[in-house]
Design a protein around this motif. Structure first.
Motif: not given
Lengths: 442, 442
Positions: A13, A16, A72, A113, A125, B51-53, B72, B77, B79
Motif C-alpha cells: 500500500l 507503507f 472500523f 497508523y 504506517e 495492512l494490505e489490500r 474494512f 480502498k 483493506l
C-alpha cells in the motif's frame, strides 16, 4: 490453456514502508541502538495492542488526528488502530495503576497508523520509539534533564556528531501571555511562533496583527523571542527581564535547573541549546519542551520531540499522573537519511561465514562445522551446489565476509581453506583458528 | 461540581494480550532468543506492513481464515490486517524477485490478527516468529533438516530439555492415497488422521467408514500408521513396506535423507522423531512437515510447526518459488506457560543499579556516576527523594540488584556504599570496583 486467475498486484500500500534486506538490516540496527539506550537508562518495555476500542483513542485525539484514524466496526464493536503510543500508555497506566511502581519508566517501540493524504516523506504506517517517566501525583525535575541525556546518547551512537537538542519551558510562554492579557489567544499565538523558522519574523508579525494584538504586545513578544546568546546569557537575560509573573518566574527557575542537571549528566555543550521559540503547538505540554535537529539537515525538521505534561490519563482515571516523555519517529527519519544518501545500506545478510563443501562427500564435515560455528554465535550458512563457483557468487552477492571450502585436500590435511571475500586473501586455518579470528575481528 | 466527562473503560480488547513489566521482560527475552537463533542460522529480517489490500490476502486465505480477517474500507480502498506472515512474504518475494538473492532466507517476527470467537488460550492479536527459505525453481533438501536444527537450538535455549520435533513427509501419504485410489478423498482423510491423538483410533476408523472407505483401504492405512519403533526402525519399515508407488518411494527417500542430515547437524536423538501420523491438514505442504511438542505439556499442542511447499507465490508471480518454513506462535505459548506456572516472572525492571544521593548536595556526584555506569552499559537509575528509605523501597519493589548510596561520608572517603539487595550484604567500593563487580557477576 492457462486456467489460472490473473495475478494480483504485489506492491505494498502507498505510504507503507517496505525495505529490501540491506536496508532492513540498517533499520533494525538503528532500532537496536535506540532500544539498548532506553534500557541502559532504566526504562522497561511495554507492548500495547495496535487495536483499541475507538472510544479509548477518541477520548484524546482531536482535530486532524481524529480524521486520520483507521476506524472500523466488527460485529458490535467500534475499533481503531492506534495513532500514537501515548494514548495506549495512558490507558495502560490507568488500568494497572495499583500494580505499577512509580516513577514508572517505560519504553515502547512499535508501529502506529495515520491515514493521511499520501505525500513525500509522510507515512501511514510508521515506527515510534517512545520513552515516558510517569509520576504518581509528583515527578522530580531531574527526569526532564535525563531525557536530554538519552537523546544525546542515541544520536551520538547513531553516528550524528552534529545535532542540537533545543529546550524551552512552556511556563515561560504561559506567564508571558498572562502578563500581556493574551491567555485566550495563547494557542493561536504559539502555533504561529512555532512556525517562526519556516515563515520568518515578518509573516509572524502579520499573523499576530490578524489576531488583534496591539503593537506593544507584539513588541514585548518579540523582545522576548529575540533574546540572544549562549545558554548562560539566555538564562541571565530571562532572569533580568522585567516580567513579574509567578508562572513566568517558575518556568525560568525550572529551565535553569534542568540546564544545570543536563550539564552534570555530561551532555556536551554544543549538543543542547535553550531556545525560547520552541512552543510545541498543542496545549498538552505544561513544562519543559524539547525538539532535536540534525545541524546539517535542518530541512528534516525535528527528529526527536517531547516534553513535560501535568496529567497523562485524565480521561481514564482520577489519579493525577504527571509525566515527561520523548518520541523518535524512526520510519520518516530513516527514509530521509536514505534519500539524502547519509545512510548507505551495507551487506544484504547478517551471515559471517558461508561453508562450501566441494563434493557431496564433504557435506557431512560442512554440516558439523556449521553447527560448531553457530554454537560459537557466528552467523553461518552452508550452501551445497556441486558447483563451488555458484556458491561463491551467492556469498559475494549477499556480502558474506568469509567463504570456507571443505574438500578432500582439506580433509586429509585437517584444515579449512578460508577466503576473506572483502580483502580477497586466502588462508589455511584450523577450526579453532577460524573461530578465534572471527571473534577478534568481527 | 465535577464537570468532567465520565471516565472511559481502561481494559484492553478481549483476546489482546497486554503484560505487566515483569511478564513483558520475560516475553521479550524469549523473542530475543528466537531472533538471535534465526540470525545465527543466517536468516535476514524482513518487516512487512500489517495492512494490505484485501485482494492480496484473500488470494490465499480460505474457509475459516477468511471469515476471521479484520477487513474494512477506507475511501475507495478495501483493506485487511494480515492474518499470518506467509502471505505478505509471498507478495514481497514476488514484488522484489529481481532484487533478492536465492535461496532467500528471511525471518519475520510480528503481530498478526484473527478476529475469531474469544475462547481460553485463543488470541485475536498474536506474535508469529517465522523463518522460510525460498528457492528459485529448486531448493536443496538440507534446508529441511536445518530448520529442525533451528527448532532444536531455540527450545534448548529457552530451557525446555524435553521436547520432540515430529517429522514426516507428505509425499508418503500422497503416494499411499494414489496406491489406494483415494486421491479425491485425501484432504478429508488427512484431516481425520491429524486428529488421531485427540480422538483415538476407533473414532478415526468410524469417520473413515463414513467417507465410504473399504475395510481393506482402512486396514492398509492403519497398517501404515501403526508402524512402530525408533527412527531407524520406522525408516526400515517404510523401505520394506510393499507399496510400489513412485511418489511414496520419493517421500521415503527424502525423509531418510532429511533424518541423516539432522543427525549430521548434531540434533540430539531424543529431540526428533519420525511420526507417520503428522499430516498438517491443508494441502499447502508438499514434502517435509514438522510439529513440535513439549513432552511434559502435550495439551499445549504443537508449539512450532511448518513444512515444505512447492510454490510460495503462485497468486502473485509466474516464477516457481519452492520453500520450507516454520512458525512459532509465541503469544499463545507464553500465555500457556505462564498459566501453568512453568514461566515465572522475575524483576519488574532491567535496572541493575539504583543510585540514591543522600542529600541534595550529593545529587551532582550521583548524576556523574549514573552517566559513567551507563557508558559502561550498566542499566542505571537515579532516584532523589530526600528520604533514602523511600528510594530503597522503590528498588526493592522493582527488584533492582544494587543500591548505591552517596552521602557526605562517601564523598570524604571517596568510596560508594553498595548494598546488594538480593543478598542483603553491604560493601564500600570505588567506582571502578563497582563496575568490575557488576560486569563479572551480572
Amino acid at each position: 490453456m492457462n486456467d489460472k486467475k490473473p495475478l494480483v498486484s504485489t506492491k505494498p500500500l502507498s505510504g507503507f514502508m517496505e525495505l529490501l534486506p540491506a536496508e532492513q538490516i540498517l533499520f533494525n540496527q538503528m532500532l537496536d541502538t535506540i532500544r539498548q539506550t532506553y534500557e541502559v537508562f532504566g526504562f522497561v518495555p511495554i507492548d500495547n495492542p495496535i487495536l483499541e476500542r475507538s472510544e479509548v483513542l477518541l477520548a484524546k485525539a482531536g482535530g486532524e488526528t481524529e480524521k486520520q484514524i483507521y476506524r472500523f466496526s466488527r460485529g458490535k464493536k467500534d475499533l481503531s488502530m492506534r495513532f500514537d503510543l501515548t494514548v495506549p500508555l495512558a490507558r495502560y497506566v490507568a488500568n494497572n495503576y495499583y500494580d505499577l511502581t512509580f516513577p514508572f519508566k517505560r519504553y515502547a517501540i512499535g508501529k502506529v497508523y495515520r491515514g493521511e493524504r499520501s505525500q513525500a516523506g509522510r507515512f501511514r504506517e510508521f515506527y515510534q520509539c517512545d520513552i515516558d517517566v510517569i509520576g504518581n501525583s509528583q515527578l522530580a525535575l531531574n527526569y526532564d534533564a535525563e531525557l536530554v541525556s538519552v537523546i544525546d546518547t542515541i544520536f551520538n551512537k547513531l553516528g550524528f556528531k552534529q545535532f542540537t537538542i533545543r529546550i524551552n519551558n512552556r511556563k515561560i510562554f504561559n506567564g508571558l501571555f498572562m502578563e500581556l492579557g493574551l491567555v485566550e489567544k495563547s494557542n493561536k499565538i504559539m502555533q504561529t511562533i512555532d512556525r517562526l523558522e519556516k515563515i520568518g519574523p515578518d509573516k509572524v508579525k502579520k499573523e499576530l496583527e490578524n489576531y488583534d494584538l496591539t503593537g506593544r504586545q507584539i513588541e514585548t513578544l518579540f523582545n522576548f523571542i529575540n533574546l540572544k546568546g549562549d545558554n548562560d546569557e539566555l538564562l541571565l537575560g530571562l532572569e533580568k527581564i522585567k516580567i513579574d509573573n509567578q508562572v513566568f518566574r517558575q518556568g525560568v527557575k525550572e529551565l535553569k535547573e534542568v540546564i544545570k542537571i543536563i550539564r552534570q549528566l555530561g551532555v556536551a555543550e554544543n549538543n543542547f541549546k535553550v531556545d525560547l521559540t520552541i512552543a510545541r503547538g498543542l496545549d498538552y505540554y505544561t513544562g519543559t519542551v524539547y525538539e532535536t535537529k540534525l545541524d546539517q539537515y535542518p530541512e528534516i525538521g525535528s527528529v526527536c520531540s517531547g516534553g513535560r505534561y501535568d496529567d497523562l490519563a485524565s480521561h481514564y482515571t482520577k489519579q493525577q499522573l504527571p509525566g515527561v516523555g520523548i518520541s523518535i519517529g524512526l520510519t520518516r527519519l530513516f527514509d530521509q537519511l536514505i534519500k539524502k544518501n547519509v545512510l548507505k545500506p551495507g551487506p544484504s545478510t547478517l551471515t559471517q561465514v558461508l561453508i562450501i563443501p566441494l563434493t557431496e562427500e564433504n557435506l557431512d564435515s560442512g554440516l558439523k562445522l556449521a553447527s560448531k560455528l553457530r554454537k560459537n554465535k557466528i552467523a553461518t550458512e552452508l550452501l551445497f551446489d556441486n558447483n563451488s563457483k555458484k556458491s561463491l557468487k551467492y556469498a559475494n552477492k549477499l556480502g558474506v565476509k568469509y567463504a570456507v571450502f571443505i574438500g578432500e585436500t582439506e580433509k586429509k590435511g585437517d584444515f579449512l581453506t578460508v577466503k576473506n571475500l572483502l580483502t580477497k586473501t586466502q588462508n589455511q586455518l584450523s577450526e579453532e583458528e577460524l573461530i578465534e579470528r572471527i571473534k577478534q575481528h568481527d
